[in-house]
Write a protein that holds these residues in place. Structure first.
Motif, PDB file in Angstrom:
ATOM      1  N   ILE A  58       0.859  -1.186   0.000  1.00 27.21           N
ATOM      2  CA  ILE A  58       0.000   0.000   0.000  1.00 27.21           C
ATOM      3  C   ILE A  58       0.895   1.237   0.000  1.00 27.21           C
ATOM      4  O   ILE A  58       1.850   1.321   0.757  1.00 27.21           O
ATOM      5  CB  ILE A  58      -0.929   0.017   1.232  1.00 27.21           C
ATOM      6  CG1 ILE A  58      -1.882  -1.172   1.160  1.00 27.21           C
ATOM      7  CG2 ILE A  58      -1.677   1.331   1.324  1.00 27.21           C
ATOM      8  CD1 ILE A  58      -2.775  -1.311   2.349  1.00 27.21           C
ATOM      9  N   THR A 112      -3.208   0.643  -3.727  1.00 25.71           N
ATOM     10  CA  THR A 112      -2.928  -0.741  -3.361  1.00 25.71           C
ATOM     11  C   THR A 112      -2.427  -1.468  -4.601  1.00 25.71           C
ATOM     12  O   THR A 112      -3.106  -1.485  -5.623  1.00 25.71           O
ATOM     13  CB  THR A 112      -4.189  -1.432  -2.825  1.00 25.71           C
ATOM     14  OG1 THR A 112      -4.685  -0.677  -1.711  1.00 25.71           O
ATOM     15  CG2 THR A 112      -3.898  -2.856  -2.386  1.00 25.71           C
ATOM     16  N   ASP A 146      -1.721  -4.845  -6.420  1.00 21.92           N
ATOM     17  CA  ASP A 146      -2.232  -6.217  -6.377  1.00 21.92           C
ATOM     18  C   ASP A 146      -1.108  -7.172  -6.788  1.00 21.92           C
ATOM     19  O   ASP A 146      -0.782  -7.284  -7.956  1.00 21.92           O
ATOM     20  CB  ASP A 146      -3.427  -6.336  -7.318  1.00 21.92           C
ATOM     21  CG  ASP A 146      -4.045  -7.714  -7.325  1.00 21.92           C
ATOM     22  OD1 ASP A 146      -3.611  -8.578  -6.533  1.00 21.92           O
ATOM     23  OD2 ASP A 146      -4.970  -7.929  -8.129  1.00 21.92           O
TER      24      ASP A 146
END
Length: 74
Positions: free
Chosen positions: A2, A15, A17
């Motif tokens: 993050i 964020t 992934d």
């Protein structure tokens, strides 16, 4: 991972992934993620390294319409 970006428009939380990170066959790394915890505000881009300067830069990318609208209003 993050990342929190501070700006005059308020904090933005990005964020990354990890399930969406992959080697790009043309070079670099494909990265995807979303903003402010909203998976409908997603993006995909390519990170690459300039071999002359050693700097990391982003290449072609896509973003959802919802994220595009947010960025257009700021």
């Amino acid at each position: 991972m993050i990342i929190i970006l501070k700006s005059v428009h308020g904090d933005k939380i990005i964020t990354i992934d990890y399930a969406n990170i992959d080697h790009n066959p043309m070079g670099g790394i494909d990265v995807g993620g979303y903003v402010n915890g909203d998976k409908q505000m997603n993006f995909d881009t390519v990170l690459d390294k300039d071999l002359d300067t050693g700097k990391i830069y982003y290449g072609a990318g896509l973003m959802s319409q919802k994220l595009g609208r947010l960025l257009d209003t700021k």
